[in-house]
Design a protein around this motif. Structure first.
Motif, mmCIF file in Angstrom:
data_model
loop_
_atom_site.group_PDB
_atom_site.id
_atom_site.type_symbol
_atom_site.label_atom_id
_atom_site.label_comp_id
_atom_site.label_asym_id
_atom_site.label_seq_id
_atom_site.Cartn_x
_atom_site.Cartn_y
_atom_site.Cartn_z
ATOM 1 N N PHE A 47 0.777 -1.241 -0.020
ATOM 2 C CA PHE A 47 0.173 0.117 -0.075
ATOM 3 C C PHE A 47 0.886 1.128 -0.017
ATOM 4 N N MET A 48 1.935 1.330 0.713
ATOM 5 C CA MET A 48 2.932 2.268 0.911
ATOM 6 C C MET A 48 3.548 2.643 -0.291
ATOM 7 N N HIS A 49 4.042 1.605 -0.983
ATOM 8 C CA HIS A 49 4.533 1.600 -2.213
ATOM 9 C C HIS A 49 3.708 2.300 -3.392
ATOM 10 N N LYS A 50 2.417 1.810 -3.358
ATOM 11 C CA LYS A 50 1.415 2.395 -4.396
ATOM 12 C C LYS A 50 1.448 3.875 -4.258
ATOM 13 N N GLU A 51 1.196 4.314 -3.061
ATOM 14 C CA GLU A 51 1.194 5.925 -2.698
ATOM 15 C C GLU A 51 2.672 6.484 -2.966
ATOM 16 N N LYS A 66 5.787 15.147 2.006
ATOM 17 C CA LYS A 66 4.867 13.909 2.015
ATOM 18 C C LYS A 66 5.710 12.878 1.232
ATOM 19 N N PHE A 67 6.383 13.023 0.208
ATOM 20 C CA PHE A 67 7.017 12.030 -0.463
ATOM 21 C C PHE A 67 8.140 11.591 0.486
ATOM 22 N N GLN A 68 8.873 12.528 0.903
ATOM 23 C CA GLN A 68 10.205 12.129 1.511
ATOM 24 C C GLN A 68 9.941 11.666 2.884
ATOM 25 N N ASP A 69 8.802 11.987 3.566
ATOM 26 C CA ASP A 69 8.650 11.169 4.791
ATOM 27 C C ASP A 69 8.300 9.722 4.409
ATOM 28 N N LEU A 70 7.277 9.514 3.438
ATOM 29 C CA LEU A 70 6.926 8.258 3.076
ATOM 30 C C LEU A 70 8.028 7.439 2.470
ATOM 31 N N HIS A 71 9.097 7.941 1.841
ATOM 32 C CA HIS A 71 10.113 6.986 1.096
ATOM 33 C C HIS A 71 10.865 6.721 2.490
ATOM 34 N N ALA A 72 11.326 7.556 3.481
ATOM 35 C CA ALA A 72 11.929 7.223 4.624
ATOM 36 C C ALA A 72 11.275 6.106 5.362
ATOM 37 N N GLU A 73 9.778 6.247 5.587
ATOM 38 C CA GLU A 73 9.258 5.138 6.240
ATOM 39 C C GLU A 73 9.116 3.939 5.533
ATOM 40 N N LEU A 74 8.972 3.933 4.298
ATOM 41 C CA LEU A 74 8.921 2.611 3.551
ATOM 42 C C LEU A 74 10.285 2.001 3.673
ATOM 43 N N MET A 75 11.259 2.711 3.594
ATOM 44 C CA MET A 75 12.574 2.192 3.703
ATOM 45 C C MET A 75 12.899 1.383 4.729
#
Length: 227
Positions: A47-51, A66-75
């Motif tokens: 789900f996170m990867h789709k977003e 938003k992208f930067q935070d999501l990128h770090a969280e996904l990693m």
């Protein structure tokens, strides 16, 4: 970290498996709990990867917090899933070595290995997507555009400041010029008033001179008559 359902299983090569200090029966199968946790983690990263992909394609990654935070969280989630899958693999190995203790058939072991394999494939696919060269290129281009935008904004701000200073200087010059003009007008007004006063004085003086001339002429006539 080790999934809750597998605590104490990976080290069970002899005797009863332990979970948090509590003995498990030889029929206990913590894999089902661990499987649910891994499945939930896999769904989460999908789900996170789709977003993440949507934001990558639609926004400037260097500007989007938003992208930067999501990128770090996904990693971070992928890192946790890496450890969880490794723990599950070790647990399967332990169970495989103690099939009789856990009452596992070869088919059950094979199914569990297949589950881990499919989960690792999803993990690898998402990890490869984040590390893809095209993604790195897009993020680098976004970074450059962001820097150019910031530079352009700085130049515009500098230009505006320069224009403001120039306008302020021109306004000051206009005010000084207007003051000078008003001063000249005041001086001209004063000269005009002085000239007017001098004209009146000259007119009065001329009148007195004419009057005195007339008196002298009359006096001269009287003297001639007497003589």
């Amino acid at each position: 970290s080790l999934p809750r359902g597998l605590l104490g299983v990976t080290g069970a090569k002899g005797g009863d498996a332990m979970s948090g200090g509590v003995a498990l029966s030889t029929r206990a199968d913590p894999f089902d709990v661990a499987k649910e946790e891994v499945e939930a983690a896999v769904r989460k990263v999908q789900f996170m990867h789709k977003e993440w992909r949507r934001l990558l394609d639609s926004q400037n990654t260097a500007e989007s917090t938003k992208f930067q935070d999501l990128h770090a969280e996904l990693m971070g989630e992928l890192e946790l899933l890496t450890h969880d899958l490794a723990d599950v693999e070790r647990s399967i190995q332990t169970m495989e070595e103690n099939q009789q203790r856990f009452n596992l058939s070869a088919e059950q072991v094979s199914q569990r290995k297949t589950f881990v394999k499919s989960s690792k494939e999803v993990h690898t696919e998402i990890q490869d997507s984040l590390n893809n060269r095209s993604v790195a290129t897009k993020m680098e281009e976004d970074r450059r555009r962001h820097l150019l935008t910031k530079e352009s904004q700085a130049q515009q701000q500098t230009q505006k400041s320069r224009e403001y200073r120039d306008e302020a200087f021109m306004e000051e010059q206009r005010e000084l010029q207007q003051k000078y003009i008003r001063s000249q007008e005041d001086e001209l007004d004063e000269l005009s008033k002085n000239a007017e006063r001098l004209g009146l004085a000259a007119h009065t003086l001329n009148g007195e001179i004419e009057s005195q001339n007339k008196m002298l002429e009359a006096l001269g006539e009287d003297i001639e008559k007497e003589t």
